[in-house]
Design an enzyme around this catalytic site. Structure first.
Site, mmCIF file in Angstrom:
data_model
loop_
_atom_site.group_PDB
_atom_site.id
_atom_site.type_symbol
_atom_site.label_atom_id
_atom_site.label_comp_id
_atom_site.label_asym_id
_atom_site.label_seq_id
_atom_site.Cartn_x
_atom_site.Cartn_y
_atom_site.Cartn_z
ATOM 1 N N GLU A 1 0.841 -1.194 0.000
ATOM 2 C CA GLU A 1 0.000 0.000 0.000
ATOM 3 C C GLU A 1 0.879 1.247 0.000
ATOM 4 O O GLU A 1 1.798 1.376 0.818
ATOM 5 C CB GLU A 1 -0.909 0.009 1.229
ATOM 6 C CG GLU A 1 -1.626 1.315 1.521
ATOM 7 C CD GLU A 1 -2.460 1.814 0.357
ATOM 8 O OE1 GLU A 1 -2.487 3.041 0.140
ATOM 9 O OE2 GLU A 1 -3.086 0.979 -0.355
ATOM 10 N N ALA A 2 0.603 2.161 -0.931
ATOM 11 C CA ALA A 2 1.392 3.387 -1.028
ATOM 12 C C ALA A 2 1.120 4.327 0.136
ATOM 13 O O ALA A 2 1.977 5.134 0.504
ATOM 14 C CB ALA A 2 1.102 4.092 -2.350
ATOM 15 N N ASN B 1 -14.561 7.576 1.636
ATOM 16 C CA ASN B 1 -15.687 8.044 0.839
ATOM 17 C C ASN B 1 -16.979 8.043 1.645
ATOM 18 O O ASN B 1 -17.012 7.642 2.802
ATOM 19 C CB ASN B 1 -15.836 7.174 -0.415
ATOM 20 C CG ASN B 1 -16.063 5.696 -0.074
ATOM 21 O OD1 ASN B 1 -16.188 5.306 1.080
ATOM 22 N ND2 ASN B 1 -16.125 4.878 -1.100
ATOM 23 N N HIS C 1 -16.332 8.270 -8.909
ATOM 24 C CA HIS C 1 -16.530 6.902 -9.388
ATOM 25 C C HIS C 1 -15.862 6.644 -10.734
ATOM 26 O O HIS C 1 -16.520 6.177 -11.678
ATOM 27 C CB HIS C 1 -18.029 6.594 -9.516
ATOM 28 C CG HIS C 1 -18.793 6.684 -8.248
ATOM 29 N ND1 HIS C 1 -20.171 6.823 -8.195
ATOM 30 C CD2 HIS C 1 -18.383 6.641 -6.954
ATOM 31 C CE1 HIS C 1 -20.572 6.874 -6.950
ATOM 32 N NE2 HIS C 1 -19.499 6.768 -6.167
ATOM 33 N N ALA D 1 -11.875 -1.198 -10.029
ATOM 34 C CA ALA D 1 -12.893 -0.605 -10.911
ATOM 35 C C ALA D 1 -12.365 -0.336 -12.313
ATOM 36 O O ALA D 1 -13.166 -0.090 -13.234
ATOM 37 C CB ALA D 1 -13.423 0.688 -10.298
ATOM 38 N N PRO E 1 -20.154 2.129 -6.694
ATOM 39 C CA PRO E 1 -19.434 0.911 -7.087
ATOM 40 C C PRO E 1 -18.759 0.113 -5.979
ATOM 41 O O PRO E 1 -18.200 -0.947 -6.269
ATOM 42 C CB PRO E 1 -18.366 1.457 -8.044
ATOM 43 C CG PRO E 1 -18.053 2.819 -7.509
ATOM 44 C CD PRO E 1 -19.359 3.348 -6.974
#
Length: 625
Positions: free
Chosen positions: A68-69, A125, A552, A585, A596
């Site tokens: 993970e960055a 989000n 999205h 996605a 989504p």
């Protein structure tokens, strides 16, 4: 991250240990001898990465490294408290992306927040839980050739993921369509009276029927009180909290490394007819040392619709001219990488001045919000468990044409006869510029946000440079479709909002205000006069000046049966190379008509089952015994 990076999420003895960069590997066999190996290396701990890491590491004989960055999500208060997620925007846990200037939107550069932490955007989000329309996924299978990815194929995984908690104060949900034993908590969060008895009732008065559950095969059409991924303690249930729980992170075969910026995928180009992914190269800071980690079985990119195509391009997979422009050797030419970008665009919020005490705008004051914060900390209840987007109407724009648009109405671009192309979110506060601006004069405001769900316009993700720390060039190319259908859909949404404002049910909660002819005012186009007298030109000007993203983006490494128009095949394997998959996605063949997060999780859940089944089939009989 040092050369021996301590996993910040688990015990001190649990390490991911990348090796110093040693130059391009000559062969796969050489790489196996020189690199620390994991069976699967997953790049990106967003929605899909969390699910894949959880599911693949259930097999104790399989080792999984998740890179993970960003950083650890578990100590971030703004991520835990549902209503506080806008406080994460522009901060250290946000990629802080911006688009290039959008010609159709007054040449503005639009801000695109994206989660840069464990859980990705599910940790920052709004928490809408939404299956979207059955026909969205059936279209993938029937129109785009993605057999095996229809709604019926995904529905079992949606149910397996979910732990739904009914609320006796909300509409009754048929339990046969919902999951009760999964890890991801869903249910109903705090709901304001103005949304429940104002907005929802106004939609019904306007002929939009109630839909108690938008998460069934019957689809989304109608007005609904949104279900959310907020748990019974009033905290966000992200893909990280659900699938990377402390218990999961204690697995001896799962390794998680934060602050690991992957710079490219490593390939063996000599040992097989097609290039074979053998690991990734990464850095922990711009200009810092380069490290390599090795994948014995597969590399899986889960960086999302922006970072995944960027990583593919940096790795030599993409249009040959673009790669040549950045002096990147071509590993496999594919013109579809970074193309087909589609996003959900909002006109911006139409703001209604509400009567005192009917909205949550008072929470923008630290002093006034203190009682709500104490209530959340002590009991996990109250207005801070609000999702902002409390309710929504899903409609077909062709069913709501106005006199002005009757001569040139929007065309049907839905995925099916029971699917929407327009969403109107109701929120009990002024959501202006991603929540960055407060309402004028400290007013109480209810926001209605029209969203184009099925855009015809498409854009691109391209490289700014060959440095992975430079953000890519994001061009969604909003409102660029030749017949202006995207404009027409959003105009229909604005007209519906104007109609809802005049609803008797909604008017009970609103302050009467005088006509304001200033288009720059946040109250415009609120008027007590005939709503049809507002010109299309005025609405278009409003839209161009105020429109923003609903966060999205999809489609930039789309799935399909052939490499001529897609990036990955029907098992999410990148065309033209071995042992490299994509799951996020970016693989969507077409935009879906809603939110989504749940579909991404179901896709990842299904892919993990496919991978495990394939790995089991390849295992020698003696090993199975």
């Amino acid at each position: 991250m040092s050369r021996r990076h301590r996993n910040p999420l688990t015990d001190p003895l649990h390490y991911a240990t990348p090796q110093l960069h040693a130059g391009p590997p000559a062969t796969y066999a050489t790489a196996q001898r020189t690199l620390r190996g994991y069976d699967y290396v997953i790049v990106g701990a967003g929605a899909a990465g969390c699910v894949l890491a959880n599911q693949l590491s259930e097999d104790k004989n399989i080792s999984v490294l998740l890179l993970e960055a960003g950083g650890d999500n578990s100590k971030i208060l703004e991520s835990k408290i549902p209503l506080m997620f806008p406080k994460l925007f522009h901060g250290e846990h946000d990629w802080k992306y911006f688009t290039v200037e959008q010609r159709a939107l007054a040449s503005r550069r639009l801000y695109w927040p994206r989660g840069r932490m464990i859980g990705g955007s599910t940790s920052m989000n709004a928490m809408m839980y939404h299956h979207c329309s059955k026909s969205d996924f059936d279209e993938w299978a029937s129109v785009y050739g993605c057999e095996g990815w229809s709604y019926d194929a995904l529905a079992p995984y949606l149910r397996r993921m979910e732990k739904f908690t009914p609320n006796p104060a909300r509409p009754v949900i048929d339990s046969q369509y919902r999951g009760a034993d999964g890890k991801w908590h869903t249910g109903y969060s705090w709901l304001s009276e103005i949304s429940d008895k104002g907005f929802v009732a106004a939609c019904e008065e306007a002929g939009i029927p109630a839909n108690p559950d938008v998460n069934t095969a019957r689809g989304s059409l109608g007005v609904t009180r949104f279900q959310t991924f907020i748990d019974s303690k009033g905290q966000r249930s992200s893909m990280a909290t659900a699938f990377l729980s402390p218990e999961v992170l204690r697995r001896s075969n799962l390794y998680v490394a934060c602050h690991a910026q992957v710079t490219r995928v490593l390939f063996d180009t000599l040992s097989a007819e097609e290039p074979t992914a053998i690991g990734v190269e990464l850095q922990t800071s711009r200009g810092g040392p380069r490290y390599e980690v090795h994948a014995k079985r597969e590399v899986i990119l889960c960086g999302g619709s922006i970072n995944t195509p960027q990583t593919l391009l940096l790795s030599g997979i993409g249009p040959s001219k673009e790669l040549a422009d950045h002096r990147i050797p071509v590993v496999h030419e594919n013109d579809a990488v970074g193309k087909n970008l589609k996003d959900h665009l909002c006109t911006t919020a139409m703001l209604c001045k509400a009567r005192p005490g009917k909205t949550l705008d008072y929470l923008s004051s630290t002093v006034k919000a203190l009682p709500a914060l104490i209530q959340w900390m002590l009991f996990g209840k109250g207005p801070l468990t609000n999702n902002i987007g409390e309710a929504a109407a899903f409609i077909r724009s062709t069913d709501h044409s106005s006199p002005q648009s009757s001569e040139n109405p929007a065309k049907d671009n839905t995925s099916g006869p029971t699917a929407p192309d327009l969403e109107i979110i109701g929120a009990p506060m002024a959501f202006i510029h991603h929540g960055e601006e407060t309402p004028i004069n400290g007013s109480n405001v209810f926001s209605m946000v029209p969203i184009s769900l099925r855009p015809r316009s498409s854009g691109t993700i391209t490289l700014q440079s060959r440095d992975a720390f430079d953000p890519p060039i994001i061009d969604p190319n909003y409102l660029s479709d030749q017949d202006n259908n995207d404009f027409k859909v959003l105009l229909a949404g604005l007209r519906v909002c104007l109609k809802l404002m005049r609803s008797p049910a909604f008017q009970k909660f609103l302050e009467p205000v005088p006509v304001d002819d200033d288009p720059s005012s946040y109250w415009w186009p609120y008027s007590s006069s005939d709503i049809d007298a507002i010109s299309e030109a005025d609405l278009i000007r409003w839209m161009k000046e105020k429109a923003f993203t609903l966060y999205h983006p999809v489609g930039t490494a789309r799935m399909g049966p052939t490499s001529s128009t897609s990036v990955v095949d029907l098992e999410c394997r990148v065309h033209g190379v071995n042992r490299l998959r994509v799951m996020d996605a970016s693989i969507f063949p077409e935009q879906i008509s809603g939110h989504p997060t749940a579909p991404i999780g179901a896709l990842a859940f299904k892919l993990s089952a496919m991978i495990r089944q394939g790995a089991a089939a390849e295992m020698p009989t003696s090993a199975k015994l």
